[in-house]
Design an enzyme around this catalytic site. Structure first.
Site, PDB file in Angstrom:
ATOM      1  CD  GLU A  76       3.717   1.453   4.704  1.00 26.79           C
ATOM      2  OE1 GLU A  76       2.487   1.389   4.912  1.00 26.79           O
ATOM      3  OE2 GLU A  76       4.486   2.099   5.428  1.00 26.79           O
ATOM      4  CD  GLU A  89       2.616  -2.180   8.807  1.00 25.62           C
ATOM      5  OE1 GLU A  89       2.220  -1.024   9.108  1.00 25.62           O
ATOM      6  OE2 GLU A  89       3.718  -2.402   8.267  1.00 25.62           O
TER       7      GLU A  89
END
EC number: 3.2.1.21
Length: 505
Positions: free
Chosen positions: A186, A394
């Site tokens: 991320e 995720e």
């Protein structure tokens, strides 16, 4: 604008449809679709000062602030074999984990730590021998502190060479068994949280309201983001030149992506939503897929946004074999007039010029069950970026670490059922989504919630020196789903699930 209005139409179609009520099973997903769960090194391994490991950026931040730490965490370093057995019990196809740079090459460059190397070889062999695919993240907020001290880490172009050398070691040592690599976890949140907000490693910012000892929120996030992209491109190029023909793996890059819709049907909010997508997603995906930053960012940020040379643009473009999506919840977007930050310099949010209203997100980290948001994210990527291969790396929902609630986690079961169903709808609508990883496999030391909240399918008793693991209801549900049982949840289905496993609690 047209794409945002189209996504708004998707929202209207699904937002009020309630929870996913379709009956579906694992066999409905394309052949080769991967179901898994994940962790990361600092959050899972523990053993922070054992066998040659040295401090990382994350160690330093945690020990400088009163927010707990990952010194022991889940003790995965010593309990990995037990965890692999649980993965087998859960019927996982794959396990996503990260490699600790400061365990493998403790000083950031130079000699490889043989004990660290052996740990990862042992872990990967344990997974492979039990039929579980290892999916590896190379960087999850945790480069060696020595590189931060020496030259400022990701603020310095020198980081690209050191990261590429570290990645080369990983490819060389582990690549025969690892087929999917994510370079950066991320990247947008690392850049914003660590260099604009100061809440995550390395904790830099220039906001008077934050506890930052140094930083410049008006420029550092973009320097870091630029170097992350160049480092990813360098690593991808190294893999393709030296390893891909022999190992046959793929290189991806992951981003945190919200399911965004306009707050109203006004043109201002639609424009603001596209601007938010450009800042959060296009900041990285446009260079990776098209070779340059979004025009919106270039106009707004001006000279503070770095510029790709022609050579760099060519290297970054096309360097990503898949997009890793990290998605949890939804927000509506309202246009606001840009305001300078309190320090007198603009920051990421004042540049972006929007406000977010999060659906169901509150102080106790409860996320609303909004599976349409997953569909909005995947549709946006399909329409805006040419439908690249996607892995959901995720997805999950947290709950407070309450001894009475953490095992009978009905909200998590409902969330996973709905979001996994949302992924199936997106695939049927043409999205090239190839995998779904629950966050997280077991309760971890969380980036923002510490040990107060848990995302895990399995709970961990952090008061127990042995860190005992226990399955939650969601672990049983996920295991049943992966065994091929049809997924259908209504009140009766939940009662049946509880009854089936009541003796386990």
């Amino acid at each position: 604008m047209e794409q945002i209005l189209a996504l708004f139409a998707i929202f209207l179609a699904f937002a009020f449809s309630g929870k996913c009520s379709d009956v579906f099973s694992r066999s409905d997903y394309p052949e080769g679709f991967v179901f898994g769960a994940g962790t990361s090194a600092y959050q899972w391994e523990g053993a922070a000062a054992e066998d040659g490991r040295k401090p990382s950026l994350w160690d330093t931040l945690c020990h400088s602030r009163d927010q707990g730490n990952g010194d022991i965490a889940c003790d995965g370093y010593h309990k990995y074999k037990d965890d692999v057995k649980l993965m087998v019990d859960t019927n996982l196809d794959a396990f996503r984990f990260s490699i600790s740079w400061s365990r493998l090459i403790p000083n950031g460059r130079g000699p490889v730590n043989q004990k660290g190397l052996q740990f990862y070889k042992n872990l990967i062999q344990e997974l492979v021998s039990h039929g579980i695919e290892p999916h590896v993240t190379l960087y999850h907020y945790d480069h060696p502190q020595s590189l931060e001290d020496e030259y400022g880490g990701w603020l310095n172009h020198r980081m690209i060479k050191d990261f590429t050398t570290y990645a080369d070691v990983c490819f060389r040592e582990f690549g025969n068994h690892v087929k999917l690599w994510t370079t950066i976890n991320e990247a947008n949140i690392f850049s914003i949280g660590g260099y604009n907000d100061g809440d995550t490693p390395p904790g830099r910012c220039s906001k008077p309201s934050k506890n930052c000892s140094s930083g410049n929120s008006s420029i550092e996030p973009y320097i870091v983001g630029h170097n992350l992209l160049l480092a990813h491109a360098s690593v991808s190029r190294r893999y393709k030149q030296k390893y891909k023909d022999k190992q046959g793996g793929s290189i991806g890059f992951s981003l945190f992506i919200l399911g965004l819709i306009p707050t109203t049907s006004s043109k201002d909010d639609a424009t603001a939503t596209q601007r938010a997508q450009d800042f959060y997603v296009g900041w990285f995906l446009r260079p990776l897929l098209f070779g340059d930053y979004p025009d919106t960012m270039k106009r707004t940020i001006g000279s503070r946004l770095p510029v790709f040379s022609e050579k760099e643009s060519e290297q970054v473009k096309g360097s990503c074999d898949f997009v890793g999506v990290i998605h949890y919840h939804a927000a509506s977007v309202t246009n606001i007039k840009s305001k300078p930050s309190l320090s007198g310099n603009p920051d990421f949010y004042s540049y972006m010029g929007v406000s977010f209203h999060y659906f169901g997100k509150s102080l106790d980290f409860q996320y609303a069950n909004t599976p349409w948001a997953m569909e909005v994210v995947l549709e946006y990527i399909k329409q805006s970026y040419g439908n690249p291969p996607v892995y959901i790396l995720e997805s999950g929902t947290p709950m407070k670490q309450d001894s009475q609630l953490k095992q009978k986690d009905i909200p998590r079961v409902e969330y996973l059922h709905a979001y996994i169903g949302g992924v199936l709808k997106s695939i049927r609508n043409g999205s090239d989504t190839r995998g779904y990883f629950v966050w997280s496999f077991i309760d971890l030391y969380e980036l923002l919630g510490g040990y107060e909240v848990g995302f895990g399918l399995y709970t961990v008793n952090f008061s127990d020196p042995h860190r005992k693991r226990s399955p939650k209801l969601s672990a049983y549900w996920y295991s049943d789903f992966l065994k091929g049982e049809s997924a259908f949840l209504d009140s009766q289905g939940i009662k049946e699930l509880q009854s089936k496993y009541s003796s386990s609690f």
